[in-house]
Design a protein around this motif. Structure first.
Motif, PDB file in Angstrom:
ATOM      1  N   ARG A 132       0.714  -1.105  -0.032  1.00 31.19           N
ATOM      2  CA  ARG A 132       0.140   0.107   0.103  1.00 31.19           C
ATOM      3  C   ARG A 132       0.850   1.445   0.003  1.00 31.19           C
ATOM      4  NH1 ARG A 132      -3.903  -2.555   4.616  1.00 31.19           N
ATOM      5  NH2 ARG A 132      -5.587  -3.320   3.271  1.00 31.19           N
ATOM      6  N   ALA A 133       1.932   1.310   0.827  1.00 34.14           N
ATOM      7  CA  ALA A 133       2.851   2.442   0.790  1.00 34.14           C
ATOM      8  C   ALA A 133       3.457   2.668  -0.505  1.00 34.14           C
ATOM      9  CB  ALA A 133       3.782   2.231   2.160  1.00 34.14           C
ATOM     10  N   ASN A 134       3.857   1.790  -1.091  1.00 40.79           N
ATOM     11  CA  ASN A 134       4.874   1.670  -2.323  1.00 40.79           C
ATOM     12  C   ASN A 134       3.759   2.093  -3.481  1.00 40.79           C
ATOM     13  OD1 ASN A 134       7.114   0.576  -1.323  1.00 40.79           O
ATOM     14  ND2 ASN A 134       6.737  -1.425  -1.960  1.00 40.79           N
ATOM     15  N   VAL A 135       2.582   1.812  -3.576  1.00 37.03           N
ATOM     16  CA  VAL A 135       1.470   2.189  -4.438  1.00 37.03           C
ATOM     17  C   VAL A 135       1.416   3.691  -4.174  1.00 37.03           C
ATOM     18  CG1 VAL A 135      -0.787   1.905  -5.120  1.00 37.03           C
ATOM     19  CG2 VAL A 135       0.438  -0.139  -5.121  1.00 37.03           C
ATOM     20  N   ALA A 136       1.002   4.107  -2.835  1.00 39.19           N
ATOM     21  CA  ALA A 136       0.642   5.415  -2.401  1.00 39.19           C
ATOM     22  C   ALA A 136       1.734   6.416  -3.079  1.00 39.19           C
ATOM     23  CB  ALA A 136       0.608   5.739  -1.150  1.00 39.19           C
ATOM     24  N   HIS A 137       3.008   6.053  -2.930  1.00 37.97           N
ATOM     25  CA  HIS A 137       4.255   6.908  -3.408  1.00 37.97           C
ATOM     26  C   HIS A 137       4.303   7.558  -4.611  1.00 37.97           C
ATOM     27  CE1 HIS A 137       8.469   8.332  -3.223  1.00 37.97           C
ATOM     28  NE2 HIS A 137       8.527   7.881  -4.414  1.00 37.97           N
ATOM     29  N   HIS A 138       3.631   6.631  -5.705  1.00 38.08           N
ATOM     30  CA  HIS A 138       3.623   6.819  -7.042  1.00 38.08           C
ATOM     31  C   HIS A 138       2.105   7.324  -7.659  1.00 38.08           C
ATOM     32  CE1 HIS A 138       5.515   7.049 -11.097  1.00 38.08           C
ATOM     33  NE2 HIS A 138       4.242   6.633 -11.419  1.00 38.08           N
ATOM     34  N   TYR A 139       1.241   6.237  -7.480  1.00 34.24           N
ATOM     35  CA  TYR A 139      -0.028   6.053  -7.925  1.00 34.24           C
ATOM     36  C   TYR A 139      -0.961   7.470  -7.394  1.00 34.24           C
ATOM     37  CZ  TYR A 139       1.659   2.149 -10.557  1.00 34.24           C
ATOM     38  OH  TYR A 139       2.232   1.586 -11.437  1.00 34.24           O
ATOM     39  N   ASP A 140      -0.630   7.709  -5.898  1.00 36.29           N
ATOM     40  CA  ASP A 140      -1.508   8.726  -5.608  1.00 36.29           C
ATOM     41  C   ASP A 140      -0.987  10.138  -5.738  1.00 36.29           C
ATOM     42  OD1 ASP A 140      -3.367   6.726  -4.386  1.00 36.29           O
ATOM     43  OD2 ASP A 140      -2.539   6.999  -2.318  1.00 36.29           O
ATOM     44  N   LEU A 141      -0.198  10.331  -6.660  1.00 36.52           N
ATOM     45  CA  LEU A 141       0.017  11.711  -7.226  1.00 36.52           C
ATOM     46  C   LEU A 141      -1.367  12.254  -7.824  1.00 36.52           C
ATOM     47  CD1 LEU A 141       3.570  11.109  -8.766  1.00 36.52           C
ATOM     48  CD2 LEU A 141       3.011  12.297  -6.427  1.00 36.52           C
ATOM     49  N   SER A 142      -1.205  13.442  -8.142  1.00 34.17           N
ATOM     50  CA  SER A 142      -2.358  14.218  -8.651  1.00 34.17           C
ATOM     51  C   SER A 142      -2.841  13.593  -9.894  1.00 34.17           C
ATOM     52  CB  SER A 142      -2.146  15.833  -8.892  1.00 34.17           C
ATOM     53  OG  SER A 142      -3.052  16.173  -9.371  1.00 34.17           O
ATOM     54  N   GLU A 143      -3.964  13.369 -10.047  1.00 33.86           N
ATOM     55  CA  GLU A 143      -4.803  12.888 -11.337  1.00 33.86           C
ATOM     56  C   GLU A 143      -4.420  13.797 -12.365  1.00 33.86           C
ATOM     57  OE1 GLU A 143      -9.252  12.582 -13.497  1.00 33.86           O
ATOM     58  OE2 GLU A 143      -8.918  12.778 -11.297  1.00 33.86           O
ATOM     59  N   GLU A 144      -4.385  15.015 -12.123  1.00 34.50           N
ATOM     60  CA  GLU A 144      -4.017  16.200 -13.170  1.00 34.50           C
ATOM     61  C   GLU A 144      -2.806  15.964 -13.747  1.00 34.50           C
ATOM     62  OE1 GLU A 144      -3.994  21.092 -13.489  1.00 34.50           O
ATOM     63  OE2 GLU A 144      -4.710  19.935 -11.463  1.00 34.50           O
ATOM     64  N   LEU A 145      -1.740  15.694 -12.965  1.00 35.22           N
ATOM     65  CA  LEU A 145      -0.583  15.157 -13.500  1.00 35.22           C
ATOM     66  C   LEU A 145      -0.253  13.838 -14.485  1.00 35.22           C
ATOM     67  CD1 LEU A 145       2.839  15.354 -13.374  1.00 35.22           C
ATOM     68  CD2 LEU A 145       2.524  13.691 -11.629  1.00 35.22           C
ATOM     69  N   TYR A 146      -1.200  13.000 -14.117  1.00 34.14           N
ATOM     70  CA  TYR A 146      -1.310  12.010 -15.132  1.00 34.14           C
ATOM     71  C   TYR A 146      -1.883  12.523 -16.551  1.00 34.14           C
ATOM     72  CZ  TYR A 146       0.803   9.026 -11.884  1.00 34.14           C
ATOM     73  OH  TYR A 146       1.702   8.753 -10.797  1.00 34.14           O
ATOM     74  N   ARG A 147      -2.961  13.233 -16.545  1.00 30.38           N
ATOM     75  CA  ARG A 147      -3.849  13.755 -17.488  1.00 30.38           C
ATOM     76  C   ARG A 147      -2.828  14.583 -18.327  1.00 30.38           C
ATOM     77  NH1 ARG A 147      -8.606  12.095 -17.878  1.00 30.38           N
ATOM     78  NH2 ARG A 147      -9.961  11.384 -16.081  1.00 30.38           N
ATOM     79  N   LEU A 148      -1.650  15.254 -18.053  1.00 30.80           N
ATOM     80  CA  LEU A 148      -0.781  15.997 -18.795  1.00 30.80           C
ATOM     81  C   LEU A 148      -0.059  15.212 -19.765  1.00 30.80           C
ATOM     82  CD1 LEU A 148       0.849  18.237 -15.973  1.00 30.80           C
ATOM     83  CD2 LEU A 148      -1.010  18.570 -17.602  1.00 30.80           C
ATOM     84  N   PHE A 149       0.101  13.737 -19.672  1.00 30.30           N
ATOM     85  CA  PHE A 149       0.736  13.248 -20.725  1.00 30.30           C
ATOM     86  C   PHE A 149       0.187  11.790 -21.146  1.00 30.30           C
ATOM     87  CE2 PHE A 149       2.427  11.808 -16.441  1.00 30.30           C
ATOM     88  CZ  PHE A 149       2.643  10.427 -16.685  1.00 30.30           C
ATOM     89  N   LEU A 150      -0.589  11.170 -20.511  1.00 26.92           N
ATOM     90  CA  LEU A 150      -1.433   9.889 -20.645  1.00 26.92           C
ATOM     91  C   LEU A 150      -2.579  10.163 -21.907  1.00 26.92           C
ATOM     92  CD1 LEU A 150      -1.807   8.022 -17.307  1.00 26.92           C
ATOM     93  CD2 LEU A 150       0.025   7.907 -19.184  1.00 26.92           C
ATOM     94  N   ASP A 151      -2.899   9.247 -22.369  1.00 29.18           N
ATOM     95  CA  ASP A 151      -4.041   9.386 -23.273  1.00 29.18           C
ATOM     96  C   ASP A 151      -5.413   9.718 -22.603  1.00 29.18           C
ATOM     97  OD1 ASP A 151      -5.619   6.146 -23.402  1.00 29.18           O
ATOM     98  OD2 ASP A 151      -3.777   6.372 -22.089  1.00 29.18           O
ATOM     99  N   GLU A 152      -6.282   9.745 -23.281  1.00 31.78           N
ATOM    100  CA  GLU A 152      -7.684  10.181 -22.831  1.00 31.78           C
ATOM    101  C   GLU A 152      -8.332   9.279 -21.836  1.00 31.78           C
ATOM    102  OE1 GLU A 152     -10.220  11.292 -25.801  1.00 31.78           O
ATOM    103  OE2 GLU A 152      -9.089  13.026 -26.655  1.00 31.78           O
ATOM    104  N   ASP A 153      -7.807   7.874 -22.005  1.00 29.44           N
ATOM    105  CA  ASP A 153      -8.467   6.730 -21.230  1.00 29.44           C
ATOM    106  C   ASP A 153      -7.526   6.581 -19.848  1.00 29.44           C
ATOM    107  OD1 ASP A 153     -10.319   4.852 -20.688  1.00 29.44           O
ATOM    108  OD2 ASP A 153      -9.033   3.190 -21.456  1.00 29.44           O
ATOM    109  N   LEU A 154      -6.482   7.311 -19.725  1.00 26.98           N
ATOM    110  CA  LEU A 154      -5.538   7.216 -18.644  1.00 26.98           C
ATOM    111  C   LEU A 154      -4.871   5.639 -18.610  1.00 26.98           C
ATOM    112  CD1 LEU A 154      -7.373   9.370 -16.064  1.00 26.98           C
ATOM    113  CD2 LEU A 154      -5.504   9.918 -17.075  1.00 26.98           C
ATOM    114  N   GLN A 155      -4.541   5.117 -19.736  1.00 26.51           N
ATOM    115  CA  GLN A 155      -3.867   4.204 -19.885  1.00 26.51           C
ATOM    116  C   GLN A 155      -2.151   4.150 -19.331  1.00 26.51           C
ATOM    117  OE1 GLN A 155      -4.929   0.598 -20.458  1.00 26.51           O
ATOM    118  NE2 GLN A 155      -7.010   1.929 -19.906  1.00 26.51           N
ATOM    119  N   TYR A 156      -1.707   3.661 -18.348  1.00 24.45           N
ATOM    120  CA  TYR A 156      -0.559   3.932 -17.847  1.00 24.45           C
ATOM    121  C   TYR A 156       0.129   2.709 -17.992  1.00 24.45           C
ATOM    122  CZ  TYR A 156       3.096   6.003 -14.632  1.00 24.45           C
ATOM    123  OH  TYR A 156       4.257   7.001 -14.220  1.00 24.45           O
TER     124      TYR A 156
END
Length: 418
Positions: A132-156
């Motif tokens: 849980r802690a490892n996942v939070a370190h990366h994936y709990d960053l702002s959704e807005e950050l990921y929308r800057l560079f991922l496709d519209e469907d947020l496939q990471y």
């Protein structure tokens, strides 16, 4: 400990002596591309083949050479993040293609200067609280950050460039279609999505193939986005997302899919993972695991990635994966290796991130932006010249669960639906 080693090397090796050793190391190991390093005394040192790619970097601090010698794979990224290593010509992508191609030989030669230090040990033991802690370190960053560079469907995760000239959106759509074809879906099937992310794959499977999906994730941020997307699509009755570890799952499923999650399982837990798949999969069910691997034998996690981006992450060799699958009793019914697909995916992500860099800096800060652009570029280089790839392993409990040939995969992709 590593800080102590750097200080020890710095006291043992004066700046110019350390830089001389670093230059000798680069002279022996840079065999791809052309690198120029400007030292703290404004001298230029050329390495490599004289051919593309080309990059020129400046090292301003006389103490930096000793730090780089202590652990080049960790320190190059940190020096870039901190501004101690700057680009004078070429791109970060060019520099890292050269550096990653040389890193294997460089790391071996640099080990003699690291005997003071305890060897790097990736944190692969991964009980649920640490996961849980490892996942939070990366994936709990702002959704807005990921929308800057991922496709519209947020496939990471790695896209599928079937023809080679697809847009990022097209390639990610083809990835989902490719995985769905291997799952042999039909209306009414129950699917478990392990590591469901922002929900894009689960929602696509429910919409296009008429299945029911339970997605499990350890990211609070991703869970909230996925549930909101399911509600917006009117699919809450058929797509459910849970904050749950795969080891806590108790139901039975006709199909299981996991995309980009296996890298976080941890090597001591591989048998536990495949035993869970065997336990959760229906007798005639099919599972597909899509993950990053390495072409060579088992090794170490990248120290910079482990410290700054994906703590506890590890890209396994196929020998490590198959050893666990064999003990689980599952059938490996298909294996596919995607070689340069992730390199192309990361190139798209890096270009999009650079186009939105100002917004990223507003969300975080300049140091974060330098970390993130380094992360995207060094990962692209690892897939182009460093021996990383993506594997898709199809698994079943019953030898008769799938047709005798792979024709059904191509046929399903051409139809677009089962």
């Amino acid at each position: 400990m590593m800080q102590d080693v750097r200080e020890a090397l710095g006291s043992i090796l004066p700046g110019q002596t350390a830089f001389g050793l670093l230059a000798a190391l680069l002279r022996r190991t840079v065999r791809y591309g052309s690198l120029v390093v400007i030292d703290p005394w404004d001298e230029r040192h050329a390495f490599g083949t004289g051919e593309a790619p080309f990059a020129t970097v400046r090292i301003a601090d006389p103490r930096e050479a000793a730090r780089l010698l202590a652990n080049p794979r960790l320190r190059v990224g940190e020096a870039y993040m901190e501004g101690g290593l700057t680009l004078e010509a070429g791109t970060l992508r060019d520099f890292l293609l050269i550096g990653v191609a040389a890193s294997g030989a460089m790391t071996k030669e640099a080990r003699a200067l690291r005997e003071f230090a305890a060897p790097f040990r990736p944190r692969r033991h991964n009980p649920i609280p640490r996961a849980r802690a490892n996942v939070a370190h990366h994936y709990d960053l702002s959704e807005e950050l990921y929308r800057l560079f991922l496709d519209e469907d947020l496939q990471y995760s790695c896209a599928y460039f079937q023809d080679g000239d697809e847009t990022l959106e097209q390639a990610q759509a083809k990835k989902k279609r490719h995985i769905a074809a291997k799952l042999r879906l039909h209306p009414g099937v129950r699917v478990l999505d392990i590591g469901s992310g922002w929900g894009g794959l689960a929602l696509e499977l429910a919409r296009r193939y008429g299945v029911e999906v339970d997605g499990v994730t350890l990211s609070q941020e991703q869970l909230a986005v996925a549930r909101a997307r399911a509600a917006e699509a009117g699919l809450e009755d058929r797509v459910r997302f849970h904050l749950r570890d795969y080891r806590q799952e108790a139901d039975s499923y006709d199909s299981i899919v996991s995309v980009g999650m296996f890298e976080h399982v941890g090597t001591p837990h591989y048998l536990e993972f495949f035993d869970a798949l065997s336990r959760l999969l229906a007798p005639d069910g099919v599972a597909v695991i899509h993950a990053i691997g390495r072409k060579g034998p088992p090794g170490e996690a990248d120290p910079w990635i482990d410290k700054h981006v994906f703590p506890g992450g590890y890209c396994p060799s196929l020998s490590e994966v198959f050893a666990a699958v064999e003990r689980s009793g599952l059938w490996v019914t298909d294996v596919e290796i995607l070689r340069l697909h992730y390199a192309e995916t990361l190139r798209h992500w890096a270009e999009r991130f650079q186009g939105e860099r100002g917004r990223a800096a507003a969300l975080y800060d300049e140091r974060f932006c330098r970390m993130w652009e380094y992360y995207l570029a060094v990962c692209e280089a690892a897939f182009r010249v460093g021996g990383l790839m993506v594997f898709q392993i199809q698994l079943a409990r019953d030898i008769r669960a799938l047709p005798l040939t792979r024709d059904y995969v191509v046929d399903a992709e051409r139809r677009g639906v089962p």
